[in-house]
Structures are given as C-alpha cells and as structure tokens.
Design an enzyme around this catalytic site. Structure first.
Site, mmCIF file in Angstrom:
data_model
loop_
_atom_site.group_PDB
_atom_site.id
_atom_site.type_symbol
_atom_site.label_atom_id
_atom_site.label_comp_id
_atom_site.label_asym_id
_atom_site.label_seq_id
_atom_site.Cartn_x
_atom_site.Cartn_y
_atom_site.Cartn_z
ATOM 1 N N LEU A 352 8.110 34.691 53.362
ATOM 2 C CA LEU A 352 8.247 34.887 54.768
ATOM 3 C C LEU A 352 9.649 35.019 55.409
ATOM 4 C CD1 LEU A 352 5.712 31.856 55.491
ATOM 5 C CD2 LEU A 352 5.291 34.389 55.534
ATOM 6 N N GLY A 355 17.000 31.401 54.655
ATOM 7 C CA GLY A 355 18.076 30.936 55.633
ATOM 8 C C GLY A 355 19.353 30.479 54.433
ATOM 9 N N GLY A 356 20.229 29.841 55.096
ATOM 10 C CA GLY A 356 21.272 29.182 54.310
ATOM 11 C C GLY A 356 20.870 28.234 53.176
ATOM 12 N N PHE A 357 19.570 27.573 53.488
ATOM 13 C CA PHE A 357 19.155 26.329 52.451
ATOM 14 C C PHE A 357 18.546 27.082 51.377
ATOM 15 C CE2 PHE A 357 16.121 27.421 55.684
ATOM 16 C CZ PHE A 357 15.235 27.979 55.112
ATOM 17 N N GLY A 358 17.898 28.391 51.376
ATOM 18 C CA GLY A 358 17.047 28.885 50.524
ATOM 19 C C GLY A 358 16.002 29.804 51.071
ATOM 20 N N VAL A 360 11.685 30.652 52.142
ATOM 21 C CA VAL A 360 10.458 30.302 52.734
ATOM 22 C C VAL A 360 9.154 31.311 52.200
ATOM 23 C CG1 VAL A 360 9.064 29.661 54.716
ATOM 24 C CG2 VAL A 360 11.645 29.467 54.904
ATOM 25 N N LYS A 374 9.126 25.725 52.351
ATOM 26 C CA LYS A 374 10.719 25.819 52.269
ATOM 27 C C LYS A 374 11.307 25.511 51.061
ATOM 28 C CE LYS A 374 12.967 24.961 56.139
ATOM 29 N NZ LYS A 374 13.498 24.309 57.179
ATOM 30 N N ASP A 472 20.040 23.362 66.888
ATOM 31 C CA ASP A 472 19.907 24.554 66.685
ATOM 32 C C ASP A 472 18.656 25.467 67.325
ATOM 33 O OD1 ASP A 472 20.967 27.270 65.477
ATOM 34 O OD2 ASP A 472 20.008 26.693 63.514
#
Length: 664
Positions: A352, A355-358, A360, A374, A472
């Site tokens: 989908l 982001g910076g975390f990984g 989705v 996520k 954010d």
C-alpha cells in the site's frame, strides 16, 4: 463634545494606550501601560515593563467592565465600549467642558479618574480602578476567588479545594484551587456563582445573539467547556461567553458583579448528605469488589479477543513482548504465520505504501476481515521507537476519527502493527488529484472531512485520558473509509502528556513534514497542541483549494498557499481560493467560514490560535469569529534560489518528512 478613545483599530493596527510617567513630576515613559487587549472577548489591562499583568478590568457587560463595580453613570462624563470588526476601544465624553476630567495611569500603575477643582487649583481623585488587594491580577490562582471582606481574602468555591494546602495555609495562594471530583462530561451540571468579576476572557468563545439557555446547552455539549455566562447583563441578560481553559482572576462582590456558571461533577451539585451516601457506598466496593470486577472484565475482554481470531488454531499470543521496556498487555498479538498468509507473503501486489519505518501491506484475515499491516524495517532503529510510541498513543484510544489499531505482531525480529483497512487510502490522493477531486469531493464531502479531522484532533487534545500531540498531521496521514470519512493515522511521532503536565515542550529532535510544521516548532523546536492546530489550519486551506502548501506558485506573487489565502482574505476575495472543480456544489457562507477558521489556526502567534475544542464550535455554529492575524509564514521567498534566507526559513518549500537534530 470632547472625546477620548483608548483601544485598537483592527484595520490599520493603530493602538491607543496609556503609558505611566516615571514619577509624578517626570513625564519620561514609566514602567506601566494601560491598554485594550482585543483577543478573545476584549478587556483592558495594566501591565509592567516585564510584561506582567497587574490589573484587569474584566470584559464589558453592556453597563461597565465586569471588574469595575464603581464605574457608574454620572453627570460629569459618559462612557462606552465599542467592539466591531474594525475597532475595539473604550471612550469617554466630557458632558460639561467647565468640569475638566482626565484618565491617568500613575507611576505605580494605578488607573485613576481625576477632576479639576478650581477652588483648590488641583486635580482630585474621582474614581480609582484598583480599589483593594482583590484587584491584583490572579491573586488567588486558577479557580481561586477573592472576596475582600473575608479573612483570608482568597478562597475556593464549593466543590474545589486548595491545590497546595501547605502553601495555601501560608498565604501563598498562587497555585489556586482544584476540583475535588473529576468531570464526567455529559453527566456534569453547572453551579451558579453570583456577584463575580468574570474570569479572564482572552481565550473565551462568544456569541452575542445567544440566550443563556442556548449558551448552557452548547457549553454542556462540549466536554472541554468549563464555564459560561452572559456577555451582556442588560434587560435580563443576553449573549454567551464560554471558557475552555482554567478560570483566572475571579473576585466576588457583596454588591454588583454578575452570574458565572461553573461546570461541576453532578455529585457536587447535590447536598452534603447525598455526597456522603455516595462515598459510603464506594468505600467497601473499592477494596475487594473493584478488584474482582477489573479481573472479570479483563478475562472477559481477553476471551472475546481469543474467540475473535481463534476458531481454528488461534494466532493470538499471551506471551510478553520481547522488545525491552515495551508492554503489550492491552493489545492482541497476532502470529507471524497468520499475517504472512493474510498479506500473501508480503507480496508486491499487496503493498500500500512506505515510510521511514518500513512498508505497509494490505491483508485479509481468515475470517475475511481486511487489514493494513505496517511492517517495521529490520534496519530501522528509529522505527522501533516510533513503533513503541504508536502503540502507546492509540492502543487504548478509540474514536470514530482515529484509525483503529487491531493488534501487533512480535515474533523473533519482526515488529508489525495491524490496523483496520481504509479502502480509499489517504486524503492527499484525492484533494491533489484533479480527476478524483472533481468526481468525488464535492463541498459537502470536503466539509465533512474537515469536521471529522477536527473532532479527532479535539479528542486527542482535550477528551482522551491523556493529551496527545500528533506532531505530523498532514494530508497523507488522514485515511478515508468507504464513505470518505476521515481517520487520523500514524502516531509514530506523537507525544503524550499527563493530566497535570504542561502540554508544551521543547525538543532538539524536530520531526514532522515541512509545509505543515508551525514556525515555532520548525525553527525553535517548541511544540504544543497549538502546533497541531497550525497543521490542521494548513490542511483546511489545502482541502478548500485543492492546492499543496509546499511548492504553491501563483503568477502574480511569490507567496505560499497560506500567504495567498491571507492576501485574498485581506482583499475580501477569499472565494477565489476555492477549488474550481467544486464551485457548483458549494455552500458559500460555509466555505468562507472554513477559510476563516483555517486562517485563525495558522496565525503566527501560537497564543492567538484557537484550541481544537473551540475550532469544533466555530465550524459547527454561526458564532462570530475574530479577525485572523498574519499567518506563520515568510512572505518574501525566492523559489529559484534555494540558498536565500527566506527559502531556508520557510517550511513550506520542502516536500519531505524530516528529523532535525541539533545541539542546544
């Protein structure tokens, strides 16, 4: 008829105020000024050169200022207070020029009315603003009240008690009073306090046309409203003032003053015997019964969660999380095998976003429920912190305008969050897409999205158990369900504040997205609920216009979207901000109101920005709105020169989410 005006022209910015002399004989500028503050519901103040308020008149109540009970009609001069969209000022008119009178601010900060007495050839004191110690600003602290005939003069209303009993007994009343019983929202009632100087009105919401009953209903419907009163006491009373912050600088008169209605827990509104009965019932339950009840509810909740996912071999785990310092007791745990199967082995077709975390992924559980997964990147240390933070923020918070966290997966080195699936993905994919916006986003839908975001943010700031600052908020973090209802998502950057903790803080790790960040946060690292309000204001203007704040361009000027909206507002051309794709479906007064509220939210001064509970009232009623001041943006930027100082300072010029770490 000779006239004196004291106040501010809201169009030109001209401010008429009084300044004290250094001494009675030295006309050099002294340390006090007497001025009109137009914020909230206007009042007059005296403050010193350290910006400390020493005296407040209270708001104008139609007859006089609420805190000047000795200001009465007389044969020497007339007086009035004028408040409209162009000016806010106090004026007095000399009736007989043979009896000269003047208003004076003495060298020690006392407001006096003096009259010339010919026989004595001197100015005699006719009236004094500060009568006694109770006129010292906020002498008794938040929720404290001052009654000069009492000893000591400071006291707490029924239902309140000294916040610091030790300091209070030593005549240090600055900490004020605190409620004995917490408020319970819709179960609360109101207690009438008669004869008051109304509390500080710089942050109130007002409506001059409401009745007192309408005011009560509106205040009761909003759990953040702590008090209300009439704005005009003439002819039996009219108009509505509502307070949403601590009540400051209250005094009670033996004669005069007006009624103030303070929100109270319903138990505090009964007689003493009723309260005692409640206590006697609660005490035995609190020892053993509550423990049993909590255990039963916990087991029942866990059983339901197990039944939800466990018709075959349950993937919910009851083991502890393996991440140090992290608790998941309140959150269902999914097994990796179930999530792996649900996402078709994390296939590219189910991706989908990222982001910076990984990444989705979309998934479908065994029972057919669609989910969004996520998945934390194994290389992201920052992502682990965001992962913990997101669980902490929303695991226990449920609201129709917050995305729902269903559980998490913590196996081996896997860290995943499982959310309800939002089929329409994020708001930015609609408002910045001309085709989608023209087909699906008429004005009614956009306004529903604006109000939904406002409700969700108000819940986080005011109504949840702990206050949460998102930090954010942006279009890509607003998800849309089947019916295009908005849900706030992505709490990885959020901060939690406890009940007694200030909701303002500094950080040397600025995180967020340029274009949505409030200037005080982007530049100085100062964040608060008001920095979220700024981001919300940017969102409102983007939703109305269909334009991005960052990188916005216009052939006639080099302003960003906020500057463009501000210029149109000043020229009374706000309707030109509208997305052309929806001009046939609009409710123009509603659109203009939304733009006005958006501009109030993005004001440069965070103190001028309304709270989200007030924003909800503004969007849902026809109450009058204050004029917005200059937005938090830098006017002169040069898009073609990335090294120019204005470009570096203007957060709207950058397109990426950022983390800025600097020494302090």
């Amino acid at each position: 008829m000779p006239t004196m005006k004291l106040g501010r022209n809201l169009v030109t910015g001209l401010d008429r105020y009084m300044s004290s002399w250094i001494t009675e004989d030295d006309p050099s500028k002294g340390q006090y000024i007497h001025y009109v503050d137009p914020s909230g519901y206007p009042q007059m103040f005296v403050k010193n050169n350290e910006d400390k308020i020493t005296f407040r008149t209270g708001p104008w109540n139609g007859e006089r200022f609420s805190g000047t009970s000795n200001l009465k009609p007389n044969e020497i001069y007339t007086y009035d207070f004028v408040m409209n969209e162009n000016e806010v000022y106090y004026q007095f008119n000399l009736i007989d020029s043979k009896v000269p009178t003047r208003l004076v601010l003495t060298s020690n900060g006392i407001v006096q009315r003096r009259i010339w007495v010919e026989q004595q050839e001197d100015w005699n004191i006719y009236l004094t603003g500060q009568i006694d110690n109770c006129d010292t600003y906020n002498m008794c602290g938040p929720y404290g009240s001052c009654t000069i005939n009492n000893s000591p003069p400071c006291g707490c209303f029924d239902g309140f008690e000294p916040k610091d009993p030790v300091a209070w007994s030593s005549a240090d009343w600055s900490h004020g009073c605190a409620r004995r019983l917490k408020l319970e929202c819709q179960k609360d009632g109101f207690k009438r306090i008669s004869g008051t100087k109304l509390p500080d009105t710089r942050k109130v919401v007002y409506n001059k046309s409401m009745s007192l009953k309408e005011c009560e209903r509106l205040c009761h419907a909003n759990c953040s409203c702590v008090a209300y009163a009439n704005s005009d006491i003439r002819h039996g009373g009219s108009g509505c003032l509502m307070w949403f912050d601590e009540l400051l600088d209250i005094r009670v008169y033996s004669n005069g003053g007006q009624d103030l209605y303070v929100r109270m827990n319903a138990a505090e509104l009964g007689n003493g015997s009723t309260r005692k009965k409640i206590v006697s019932i609660l005490v035995p339950i609190s020892s053993a019964g509550v423990i049993s009840l909590v255990l039963w509810l916990t087991l029942r909740s866990r059983k339901q969660k197990l039944q939800r996912h466990g018709t075959q071999q349950s993937s919910l785990k009851t083991r502890k999380d393996e991440t140090p310092g992290f608790q998941t007791d309140e959150l269902p745990l999914f097994g990796f095998s179930e999530i792996n199967k649900a996402t078709q082995h994390f296939s590219f077709g189910n991706k989908l976003g990222e982001g910076g975390f990984g990444l989705v992924y979309k998934g479908v559980l065994n029972d057919g429920q669609e989910i969004a997964v996520k998945r934390l990147s194994k290389q992201s240390k920052q992502g682990i912190d965001e992962f913990k933070n997101e669980v902490s923020c929303i695991a226990k918070h449920q609201h129709r305008n917050l995305v729902k966290l269903l559980g998490c997966c913590l196996e081996a080195d896997e860290r995943m969050l499982i959310y309800e699936y939002m089929p329409n993905k994020s708001l930015d994919l609609f408002i910045f897409d001309r085709l989608k916006s023209s087909e699906l986003l008429d004005w009614a839908t956009r306004f529903n999205i604006i109000k939904g975001i406002a409700r969700g943010l108000s819940y986080l700031h005011h109504d949840s158990r702990l206050r949460i600052i998102h930090r954010d908020l942006k279009a890509s973090n607003i998800l849309l369900d089947h019916n295009l209802n908005p849900k706030i998502s992505d709490f990885g950057m959020a901060r939690i504040f406890g009940g007694e903790e200030s909701d303002q803080a500094n950080t040397n790790r600025v995180v967020g997205t340029y274009g949505y960040m409030a200037p005080e946060y982007a530049i100085d690292g100062l964040f608060s609920t008001k920095s979220d309000v700024f981001s919300f204001g940017v969102l409102v203007l983007e939703i109305v216009s269909g334009e991005k704040n960052r990188g916005f361009s216009h052939p006639d000027h080099d302003l960003n979207l906020l500057g463009h909206a501000w210029r149109l507002h000043q020229e009374d051309q706000s309707s030109e901000l509208l997305d052309i794709s929806m001009k046939e479906s609009i409710d123009l007064p509603q659109v203009m109101r939304a733009i006005h509220v958006g501009l109030l939210c993005v004001q440069k001064s965070l103190d001028l920005r309304p709270s989200m509970s007030v924003v909800n009232l503004m969007l849902g009623s026809t109450m009058s709105l204050p004029n917005p001041k200059e937005p938090g943006f830098f006017i002169h930027r040069n898009i073609n020169d990335p090294t120019s100082s204005s470009s570096l300072l203007d957060p709207s010029l950058n397109e990426m989410s950022v983390t800025i770490i600097e020494a302090r």
